[in-house]
Each structure stands twice: as C-alpha cells, then as structure tokens.
Scaffold this motif. Structure first.
Motif, mmCIF file in Angstrom:
data_model
loop_
_atom_site.group_PDB
_atom_site.id
_atom_site.type_symbol
_atom_site.label_atom_id
_atom_site.label_comp_id
_atom_site.label_asym_id
_atom_site.label_seq_id
_atom_site.Cartn_x
_atom_site.Cartn_y
_atom_site.Cartn_z
ATOM 1 N N TYR A 624 -46.858 -56.726 -20.764
ATOM 2 C CA TYR A 624 -47.393 -57.912 -19.828
ATOM 3 C C TYR A 624 -46.015 -58.690 -19.253
ATOM 4 C CZ TYR A 624 -52.323 -57.426 -21.064
ATOM 5 O OH TYR A 624 -53.512 -56.972 -21.241
ATOM 6 N N CYS A 625 -46.083 -58.988 -18.250
ATOM 7 C CA CYS A 625 -44.883 -59.756 -17.292
ATOM 8 C C CYS A 625 -45.461 -60.882 -17.118
ATOM 9 C CB CYS A 625 -44.268 -58.948 -16.419
ATOM 10 S SG CYS A 625 -43.813 -57.246 -16.668
ATOM 11 N N LEU A 626 -44.613 -62.205 -17.606
ATOM 12 C CA LEU A 626 -45.073 -63.608 -17.205
ATOM 13 C C LEU A 626 -43.938 -64.410 -16.883
ATOM 14 C CD1 LEU A 626 -47.159 -62.597 -19.693
ATOM 15 C CD2 LEU A 626 -47.162 -64.968 -20.194
ATOM 16 N N TYR A 627 -44.119 -64.767 -15.514
ATOM 17 C CA TYR A 627 -42.908 -65.731 -15.038
ATOM 18 C C TYR A 627 -43.444 -66.998 -15.686
ATOM 19 C CZ TYR A 627 -41.864 -62.477 -11.260
ATOM 20 O OH TYR A 627 -41.619 -61.392 -10.480
ATOM 21 N N GLU A 628 -42.241 -67.772 -15.499
ATOM 22 C CA GLU A 628 -42.375 -69.148 -16.304
ATOM 23 C C GLU A 628 -43.406 -70.059 -15.908
ATOM 24 O OE1 GLU A 628 -38.395 -71.355 -16.074
ATOM 25 O OE2 GLU A 628 -37.830 -70.105 -17.416
ATOM 26 N N THR A 629 -44.040 -69.807 -14.509
ATOM 27 C CA THR A 629 -45.080 -70.721 -14.072
ATOM 28 C C THR A 629 -46.311 -70.206 -14.785
ATOM 29 O OG1 THR A 629 -45.182 -69.151 -12.246
ATOM 30 C CG2 THR A 629 -43.937 -71.367 -11.850
ATOM 31 N N ASP A 630 -46.441 -69.045 -15.306
ATOM 32 C CA ASP A 630 -47.566 -68.483 -15.955
ATOM 33 C C ASP A 630 -47.618 -68.871 -17.244
ATOM 34 O OD1 ASP A 630 -48.353 -66.762 -13.546
ATOM 35 O OD2 ASP A 630 -46.858 -65.570 -13.997
ATOM 36 N N MET A 631 -46.616 -69.371 -17.799
ATOM 37 C CA MET A 631 -46.774 -70.052 -19.381
ATOM 38 C C MET A 631 -47.653 -71.059 -19.615
ATOM 39 S SD MET A 631 -44.520 -67.804 -20.864
ATOM 40 C CE MET A 631 -43.104 -66.888 -20.581
ATOM 41 N N GLU A 632 -47.815 -71.774 -18.276
ATOM 42 C CA GLU A 632 -48.884 -72.738 -18.615
ATOM 43 C C GLU A 632 -50.120 -72.536 -17.491
ATOM 44 O OE1 GLU A 632 -48.406 -77.332 -19.648
ATOM 45 O OE2 GLU A 632 -48.176 -77.311 -17.354
ATOM 46 N N PHE A 633 -51.018 -72.141 -17.796
ATOM 47 C CA PHE A 633 -52.038 -71.727 -16.828
ATOM 48 C C PHE A 633 -52.954 -72.910 -16.260
ATOM 49 C CE2 PHE A 633 -56.264 -69.358 -16.181
ATOM 50 C CZ PHE A 633 -56.012 -69.082 -14.731
ATOM 51 N N ARG A 634 -52.872 -73.170 -15.044
ATOM 52 C CA ARG A 634 -53.647 -74.305 -14.628
ATOM 53 C C ARG A 634 -54.907 -73.781 -13.931
ATOM 54 N NH1 ARG A 634 -52.943 -77.399 -9.252
ATOM 55 N NH2 ARG A 634 -53.592 -79.499 -9.646
#
Length: 1170
Positions: A624-634
């Motif tokens: 799974y590839c997560l950008y930093e903005t994905d670490m906190e899901f709004r």
C-alpha cells in the motif's frame, strides 16, 4: 517574423488592432515579383469565438450542473479525522489473504490425496473393467459435458460461476484427440466418480470456492460443479485437453529451457514439413510462462541443377534472436505464427543450427533448470537432384551441374559434443524422424550423444500421445509431489484471470503420474481484498516473487483482458523515467524476498511511504502506498439534523414494484412515479420526481457477493433501508453491515441537490439528458433517476479521471453513443472539492502567492495551488472572503448534452464580423477561384476532436466516424505544424502489453436491435445469452500507443498560434487558441481548400495524416517490445526442482541414412558420363 507564422493577442479587440497594424508592414515587406503571403483576416473573430464558446459552456455548466451548490454541501459538512496506520492495514490484509489462499491449498491437498487413494484402490481391486463402451456406463457414473442427454439434470444458472452449473454433480470432459471408448478412458471415469464427496466437502468449507478439477494423464478432466461445455461461434463444442493447460504443465514438468530445431531443407517439403511444424506447435503449446523457448530453422543456400543460386540461411525465429524468450502467450503465438508461415527449402545445414541452439541455451535470461532440444528431421543427408553444392560449369558437351550436396553429420555430432559440455546441466536431445527410414543421424544425435530419446512419426495426429517419450520424461525427470501456485492465466471456463493451486498426483503403486488436481482463485476476488482497504489517494499493488505485477491500478482490470497477459515488472510502473524513487529497488527486492517492512521515499508529488508484506506459502507480496496527506483521513460525517433531508432511492426502480418491496415498503413505488419508455429515454425506466443512488461494487463490504447476487429485490431493499436508516455506521471491519463506512454520509450530503436539479429552468434545459454527481466513495447520484450497469464505477469513468486530473477546468468529453441508444452525447463536468479546511492568515503566511493551500484567503484562481478561488460557505477564518479550494477532489459532477445541440450552439456562435467568413460558410478563394470555406473544430488537450461539423451527419451507430477521432486524422498538415514547428503538442510513445486488436476492421452497426445496450440488458446478458458464442474479432496483442499532450506555453504571451499551411490534403490559414477555463482549444481554418484525389486515391494525404494521429497500433512482432530484465537463472537462485537425471531407453537403426545418398551419387555419375 517568419512568413506564415504570427502570434496574436488574447483580447478580441486587441487582436483586431494587431491584425490591422501588422497587415501593412507585412504587405510592405513583400516586394515586386515576390510571392504574396496570406496572413488571414479572422484573428479578432477567432479570439471572440473562443470566448463566446467558453462562456456558453461555463453558463451551461453553472445553470445545469450547479456545482457551487454541491460544493456548498461539502463545505458545510462535518468532518472527522481518522489516523491511518499503514502497517496495521498490511497486517489485516495479510491475514485475510493468507486465510483465503490456505483454504484453497487445503482443498487441493484433500482432493489430491483422494485421487491417489481412488486410483490405487481401483488398480489393486480391478486393474481394469469389463465395460467396453462409454454408453454402457450408468448415469450415476458418467455425466458428459459434451453430450446434452448425459448432463446433470439439476443444471441451474449460478451467478457466482456466470453460467448454469450443477450443485450436486461433477461432469467429465474428454479431449477431442482421445479415443472415447479406450479402456483407460473408461477406467478413469469410473474411479474418479468418487471424487464428488471431496468436491462437496471443499465447497461447504469455503464459500469463495470456485472450480475444482482433476485432469488425468490420458486427457480427461473431471470438473465440479458440473457444466455444459462451451460452444464456439460455429456451433461446435470447444476442445479442452488438461495436459495443455498452464496448471497441469507447471505441476508436472517444472521450469525448463527448450530449443526446437526444424530441418527446413528442401527434402522436407510436403507432408514431412507439415508434421515438423505440428511437432513444434505441440511443444510450444505445452510450455508455460515459467519456461524459456526459441525455435531455429536450419538450412543453407545452394545452387540448382541449372546453376541458379538460391539464398537461404539458418535463423532464429523469435524476434529476439540473441537469447531465449519466456513462453508467454504472446511469444508462443508469435513463434507459432512464424512457424506456420515457413516453407521448406535450401540444403541441409544442421551444424550451424545445433551450434546456435547450444549458444542460446547458455544465454540469460533462462531457467537453467533443464535444457532440452527437440529436433524434427527426415534424416536424409541429401536434398535431391535440384540441390547442388557448386555452380556447375560448361564443357564442349554442354553444361555440367555442380555436385549434389551430401551432408557430413559428423560435424554436427562434434559441435554438439564440444558445446554441450559447457552446459550445466547438459542439453537432452529428443529427435523425431519424419516418415523416412534414415535413422542414423537423428538416432545417434539423441541416443549416443544427447542422452535423449528417438522416435519415428508417420503422421501429425494425436502428437501428445505419439510424443509420449518427451512428455513422460518431463514429468519423470522433475518428478515431484510438490504443489505450486501458477502464474495468472485466463480461465477457459469463463471466470476471467485466475491463479491455480495445482498438485501432481502420483500412484503409490506404480510411482507414475496419474494426473493433476487444481483449485482456482480468481484475481477479481484478490483485487477486491486489496481495494477494500484503499482511501484518499492510497493505492495498492500485488506482485509475485519474480517482481512481475499481478495487480496495479495502472493496469487493465482482470475482467478486461482478452488473453493471458504479459506481466510488467513492478519497477516499470513505480519508477519514473528519471529513476525516482531510487529506494524502490530495495523495496522490490525485499518484497520478492518475502519481507514485511515500510520505507519512506520522496517523489515529485511529495513524500510517500510504501507499506508491504508477503503472503505465507503463496509466492505473492502486496503493498500500500500512502502519501503524507493520507496518514490522516478526513471523512465527511452524516448530518446531525436529518429532518430536512428527503429519502433517497436505489437505482433499481423496477424492484420497487416487486412483491417483496411492496410488502416491506408500501406506497414507495407510487411515490417515485416510475415512467417507462419516455420519448427522451426509450426503453428505460426513469423517475422525473427523484434522483436515484447507485452504489458500485467497491461501496459494498463484499463486492463479490454484490456482483453475483441476482436477488435484485432483496438487494434493493437492503440498499434502500441502509441509505435511509439511522443505524450507526461502523464500517465493514467492526459492524455487521453490507456497506462501507461513509457511503450513507455521501448519499445524505448530496441529497439536497436533487430538488435544485428538478426545479432548474433555463434556456438549454431541454438539451440536457442526464445530470449526476459521482463521489470518491463510488456513490453515484443521477437525475432523472434510472438504473446503472451493475459493475459501473463513476471513479473509473473517463469523465471522472479527466476532470480530476485538471480540477480547475471545466471538462468536455468527446462525443460518444448514449447507453440508451438515443444518439451522440457529450459530457460536461466539473470537480467538487473536499470541504474547505479553515486556516488563519498566520497559518497561510508561509505559502507564496500561487502556492496557497485550501482555506487560505485569495483574490484570483492563480493565487492557489489548486488554481480555484471561490466564496465558500465553510465556517472558520475569512469566511466572508474568497478562499482557496482544498487540494483533494471529493467528487465530479456533470451533465450529458445531446451532441447535435452542442454543435449547433457552438457553430451558431462563430459568426464572422464581416458576415462573409463565418464557420461553415463557403466563399471565393483569395486567388479568385471558388470552393473555399471556413472550417472550425474544437479539440481537447490530447488532440481528440470534441466538435467537428462532419459529426453532425455521422450515423450514431457508426462510432468510427465520431468517437475517438483525432485532429491528426482529420487535419494532418495542421497537426504536423503544431507538433514539429510550434511544439504545441508533445508526442508520447509507450507500449501496451495488454492491448486489444481486431482481425477485421470494425464495421458500423445497422441497428441496435438484439444488442444489449441498456443497463438491465447488459447486466443480464451473461445469463440470457444463447448457447452459441458470438464470433470475436478482437484479440489480445501488444500495441505501440502514441498520444499527444498540449503545452499551453507554446501559445506564447499573446495566446494564439497562426500560420499558413499547404499540403497534400488541403491548404488554408489556421488559428489555434485556448478556451482557458476548459480543456478545449479552438481551431479555425480560413480559406480552407480541400485537394481532391488526382487519381483514385490521395496516398500522400493518407500518409501525412497517419504520421501525426494518436492511437494504439499493433506491433506485428510485438514480443520484441517486451524484454526480460532477469540477470540470474532460477538455477543460480536455487529455485529449480530436483532432477532425477534419468537414463532413457533409446534405440535406432544404424546406417540407414546413407542409402538414398548412394543412389543419388550413382545417378549423378551416370548422367555425367552420358
């Protein structure tokens, strides 16, 4: 200033002034006797037209889509913040997938043990049976997939298998070349009947169990659940031989390197060469992707009896002539196609052929596990009277031909002995003598030198049985009971791309193979497991331990493949052309080694982290590839006060009239006021009163159950109750619910737009067919309410992707055929952003102008990173001021407009200021000749035409005349200038290893009658289709994909390109300018003059257009485009199965090959004397 090229201003007024100012200077620069250069007269009009068309599109979008209203709902929504742990998600998926695969392996092990037990019991108790014909077997034992009267009586359509199957019984399929009343066939059918009890046990323990089967060594398959065999387009049952299938071959022979040497000399002409080609085809068809192969056609040049030179050479037949190629379906097809086209000719030259073969067997890539040479020849050392090894000469008595060629086989043996000693393990030779009695050369090559086997073939029929020496050796030399997961391949029984856990079954009594069992796992189920845990911009992929990509969002979905795919190395998808991220090589190596880890990398889009894990005993790893903005899901939440929200309705309107829903939801069907067969929507059920909600597979907790559940009434009831209920939304992991978390929130948030769409009233309202909004979650609301196709997903549609990639622009699609069959339509769409994140002025100080993030105060669009600045209803600082949109696209909203209306409106806007050269108007050319006109086009940033006057007259049924038409195809001369002179279009070329080609060009349809086109018909087609398959003209191929991307900077500071062009197709003065707030560009050609064919066809025009058109083109030798990157063999990686190094019995008659040579020499001497 270059002649024929000027830049013009963006403002229409300024453009007119520039035109008048430049005109005298250009005329003055033209001296007497010089050719006058036409600079055009429409510059100001063109700029004005572009603004008028843009304003029309934006106004239509504003009045029809009402994006600002949908945006306000999202801005005012309540959001929660959820921390995401990539490592935890990897562990969850790892556990789920491992359990999924382990259930398949346990089932296969159980099945293999039972098959072994049944065979040995039958062998011990009976050895054989007294039954002499299949017709004498009872129905309880013999149920045949090929014979309708012998099929199980309980065949019933099962959506999980996409066909009618028996839930109680298995059926047998006998390969066409196997004698049906052979004793071994009858015995196999009898003893395998008792496998059914294990079939049932496995199916009961695993709800996701698909096909289970046992393929025997004599060519019989017992399959559960039982089915009627598929029929081809000619009405015949398709053949199926388990011994040729990937799951069988991979389990019985292990990886191998195979070189096929064909004696292509003249003596092989006729039946012998046909048999040789059949031998090669049979061997190639029994190879799998784990094997490496190549084919050599051995022969040499010669003179004939009258002194004429005939050039021939020994050649490697794969386009990759310097090494072995993996036996993928593409390489196998390529080799077989070339073999079947080859004709015998030339003189015997086998020394070079064997030398090349042994060199190829030392090349890399290869497996290095076992090396095999399959050699087909007639064994003759001469090729007849017409093949001479000298040019001949003249004497007083006349012409004397050169000597008859007589081949020296000793040279070949010496080469083989010398070169083969360099191989580890040495190559085995399997020689096949074709028809002739010349056994010496092929026999000694195989028996005395090659440690192989020799056999004589008289026909090319039933070659798997005739070549049993080769196939038995493969299964015996690498004999193992080890099971394995195969490489993915397309299921012959209709379930798409899959992998199989196959186990070879050996008799404990004889020690020989009796067959292979297989249990399948489909790739669409595996994809569902992976995509279930994706959110935001997160994506996942799956690779095998060779680094080949099994699943990746950039590849075609498994259901869209036509043939066994070529799997692309994951590095080609994850590493860009600049080699970034450099750390990915480490990630790949760890994934291939089965390591679970996480590594952070820096990319051009920002930092991202790869979280990856390996599946135990399954040879696969996923990430799974997560950008930093994905670490906190709004995540948007459901409105707290739902009193002002009306009910929403599921898209299966028909089901609201079912007995179940009338009972459970009384009065609802009358409330939604379903209309059928309205003039604007022929053949559809719609509701003008309400919009409807469609939920794609990914919105359900169990996408597989959703896709194959045909209880539509219950499905509608479940969906209706959920989207309107107040039950707590706990998600798939924690709640016992059928829908993913957040689905109902998106349904509720978008509900108020329904009233606005229903009550809007503006000039172009009658031109609009559908209005919709598709959210990132997959929720799809459309008005008027109607049904969508079951597998539809708005986020995968071109209009969604196109708008998401350029969210600051209004996007317009190319015309396409509406699914309801009412004609050509265009889609106009706009992005809707995630609810605005409030930011204070202090927080925004760190961002430069042009890079401000969502929530920061702005004046114009260019202030923002996302290039969208608007007055938002979101609370927080600066709520009275315009603020930047957030960077994440939450939804795309759009409308469909009939193409005819769209073109009439845009063409009507383009009226020239002098009323003489308006778009589509004919007039006298500048040279005084008649026949000029002004032509106008709209095209997008990929050079596809969005508006072309010729589209108006094209039949809606003939998509080739309006769908996917490029500017290069229509106006090649201008496209050429835009590419090579102005640099406006940048050319990009890539390979599609999963392409689709056609045997014949696509012809326009005469009618849509009988063709499934409505969502209901498309959903039910696989259930209602007839028994005879339609002929498929399309097939899998490797394609060279050429595309173009517009570069706005090439328009220059005054934002227009103009120039003169004269070519083989046309001449004229052209203008190109952007509609800057859309994805469109306007092309106007003044004084357009079409050059008609001087003879019967304008070849130069055709060539000019083909050079600069986009598209996907079949690469005839497409396999050349796919290079293997492996630097090590499987042997070097210690991945080869243990070999038994068997000694084979091999006999041949010595001295038989010289008989014909002696006779020919004697004849030659006699002719020379006389």
């Amino acid at each position: 200033m270059n002649a024929g090229y000027i830049h013009l201003s963006m403002s229409s007024l300024l453009a007119v002034i520039v035109g008048f100012v430049l005109l005298p200077s250009l005329l003055a620069a033209t001296g007497r006797g010089e050719e006058k250069v036409d600079i055009g007269t429409l510059s100001g009009d063109v700029q004005n037209w572009a603004m008028l068309i843009q304003n029309y599109i934006l106004q239509l979008a504003n009045d029809g889509i009402r994006r600002h209203d949908t945006q306000s709902y999202l801005d005012q929504a309540v959001y929660s913040f959820e921390k995401k742990d990539g490592a935890e998600i990897v562990n969850q998926v790892k556990t789920t997938l491992e359990d999924y695969f382990k259930k398949k392996t346990r089932a296969a092990v159980r099945l293999a043990a039972k098959a072994q037990e049944l065979y040995d019991e039958f062998l011990t108790a009976n050895a054989t049976t007294n039954v002499t014909s299949l017709n004498d077997l009872g129905r309880d034992v013999y149920k045949d997939s090929d014979i309708p009267k012998l099929l199980p009586v309980d065949l019933d359509f099962n959506p999980y298998f996409r066909q009618s199957v028996s839930s109680k019984y298995s059926t047998v399929k006998i390969a066409d070349e196997v004698p049906r009343d052979d004793k071994a066939v009858i015995d196999s059918i009898i003893y395998t009947t008792k496998l059914e009890e294990v079939f049932h046990q496995n199916a009961a323990e695993d709800p996701l169990m698909r096909w289970q089967y046992f393929g025997t060594t004599i060519g019989i398959t017992r399959l559960f659940p039982g089915r009627k065999w598929s029929i081809n387009f000619a009405g015949f049952y398709n053949d199926y031989d388990p011994r040729l299938r990937p799951w069988y071959i991979a389990a019985t022979s292990g990886p191998k390197d195979v070189i096929i040497i064909l004696d292509c000399s003249r003596s092989m002409q006729g039946e012998k060469f046909e048999i040789a080609k059949a031998v090669a085809k049979t061997v190639i068809n029994t190879l799998t992707k784990q094997d490496y192969v190549n084919v050599i056609c051995a022969r040499a040049s010669h003179w004939d009896e009258v002194g004429k030179w005939h050039p021939y050479d020994t050649e490697v037949m794969s386009c990759q002539s310097d090494g072995m190629v993996p036996a993928t379906i593409a390489h196998r097809k390529d080799l077989i196609e070339k073999i079947m086209m080859r004709k015998a000719g030339g003189t015997s030259e086998l020394e070079k052929g064997f030398e090349m073969a042994l060199q190829l067997l030392r090349s890399v890539p290869r497996t290095g596990c076992q090396s095999l040479i399959v050699f087909a020849t007639d064994g003759l050392d001469t090729d007849g009277e017409q093949v001479r090894c000298g040019p001949g000469y003249y004497t007083r008595s006349g012409y004397v031909p050169g000597p008859i060629c007589k081949y020296n086989f000793t040279k070949v043996w010496n080469v083989h002995i010398e070169e083969n000693s360099k191989l580890d393990p040495p190559a085995r030779i399997f020689s096949y003598l074709l028809i002739e009695d010349a056994e010496l050369f092929p026999g000694r090559s195989a028996c005395d030198i090659g440690r192989g086997s020799f056999k004589k073939l008289m026909t090319g029929e039933n070659l798997i049985s005739q070549m049993s020496n080769y196939f038995d050796f493969l299964s015996s030399n690498a004999q193992s009971s080890n099971a394995l997961w195969t490489s993915p391949y397309l299921d012959s029984w209709g379930l798409g791309l899959m992998v199989t856990y196959s186990i070879p079954v050996l008799s404990r009594i004889t020690g020989k193979y009796i067959g292979v069992v297989g249990v399948d796992a489909t790739l669409d189920e595996i994809e569902n497991f992976l995509t279930k845990h994706m959110w935001g911009s997160v994506y996942s992929f799956l690779i095998n331990n060779q680094g080949e990509t099994i699943y990746h969002p950039r590849l075609k979905p498994s259901k869209g493949l036509l043939e066994d795919p070529i799997f692309i190395p994951i590095s080609q998808l994850e590493i860009d052309k600049h080699g970034s991220p450099a750390e990915f090589s480490l990630i790949e190596s760890e994934m291939r080694a089965g390591i679970t880890n996480q590594i952070k990398v820096v990319t051009s889009k920002g930092p991202k982290t790869y979280f990856y894990g390996a599946l135990e005993d399954a040879e696969y790893s996923f990430a799974y590839c997560l950008y930093e903005t994905d670490m906190e899901f709004r995540r948007s939440q459901e409105p707290l006060d739902r009193s002002k929200y009306h009910q929403s309705y599921f898209n299966l309107l028909k089901e609201y009239n079912s007995t179940l829903l009338r009972k459970e939801l009384p009065g609802v069907y009358e409330e939604i006021d379903v209309r059928e067969n309205e003039s604007r929507y022929p053949g559809l059920r719609i509701s003008y009163k309400y919009s409807t909600i469609f939920l794609p597979p990914k919105a359900w907790c169990d996408p597989t159950t959703y896709m194959y559940d045909d209880n539509l009434a219950q499905k509608t009831l479940d969906a209706h109750i959920w989207i309107n209920s107040h039950q707590k939304d706990e998600g798939c992991e924690f709640g016992k619910q059928k829908f993913r978390k957040g689905v109902r929130a998106d349904v509720l948030i978008t509900q108020p737009i329904e009233v606005i769409w229903r009550t809007r009233d503006f000039e172009s309202i009658k031109q609009i067919k559908w209005t919709n909004v598709g959210l990132r979650s997959g929720v799809f609301r459309t008005y008027p309410g109607h049904r969508s196709k079951r597998e539809y997903d708005p986020t995968k549609r071109p209009w969604y992707k196109r708008t998401s990639s350029a969210p600051h622009k209004t996007s317009i699609s190319t015309p396409y055929m509406d699914s309801a069959g009412v004609g050509k339509i265009n889609t106009i769409s706009q992005a809707v952003f995630e609810g605005m994140t409030p930011k204070t002025d202090k927080e925004c100080e760190q961002y430069a102008k042009g890079a401000k993030l969502g929530g920061c105060k702005c004046e114009v669009d260019s202030d923002c990173l996302i290039k969208v600045c608007y007055l938002s209803k979101a609370p927080g600082p600066n709520s009275k001021h315009r603020r930047c949109a957030t960077e994440r696209v939450e939804a795309v909203t759009g409308l469909d407009i009939l193409y005819d209306d769209f073109q009439n409106k845009t063409m009507g806007s383009m009226q020239a200021s002098d009323f003489r050269k308006s778009c589509g108007q004919n007039y006298t050319c500048p040279d005084g000749e008649p026949g000029c006109e002004t032509k106008c086009y709209l095209f997008d940033y990929n050079s596809y035409l969005v508006m072309d006057p010729d589209f108006l007259t094209a039949s809606s049924l003939d998509k080739s005349k309006y769908a996917g038409i490029t500017l290069g195809r229509k106006e090649g001369e201008i496209m050429k200038e835009l590419v090579y002179k102005h640099g406006f279009f940048r050319r990009k070329e890539s390979f599609d290893f999963q392409g689709s080609c056609r045997i014949t060009p696509e012809a326009p349809k005469v009618t849509l009658a009988g063709i499934p086109k409505k969502p209901e018909e498309l959903d039910d087609y696989y259930k209602n289709r007839g028994p005879i398959a339609m002929f498929r003209s399309d097939f899998g191929c490797i394609q060279d994909v050429v595309s173009y991307k517009a570069d706005d900077s090439a328009l220059g500071p005054i934002e227009m390109i103009a120039g003169n062009v004269t070519g083989p197709c046309m001449s004229g003065f052209y203008y190109v300018t952007a509609l800057p707030k859309t994805n469109l560009y306007l092309l106007v050609i003044e004084d357009y003059q079409h050059y008609r064919e001087s003879l019967f066809y304008n070849f130069n025009c055709k060539i000019t257009r083909s050079i600069v058109t986009s598209g996907a083109y079949r690469i005839i030798n497409g396999t050349c485009a796919h290079k293997e990157h492996s630097k090590k063999t499987l042997a070097q990686e210690n991945k080869c199965p243990r070999l038994h190094d068997l000694d084979l019995q091999c006999k041949y008659q010595r001295g038989s090959s010289i008989t014909s040579s002696i006779i020919l020499v004697i004849i030659s001497l006699v002719l020379t004397v006389y």
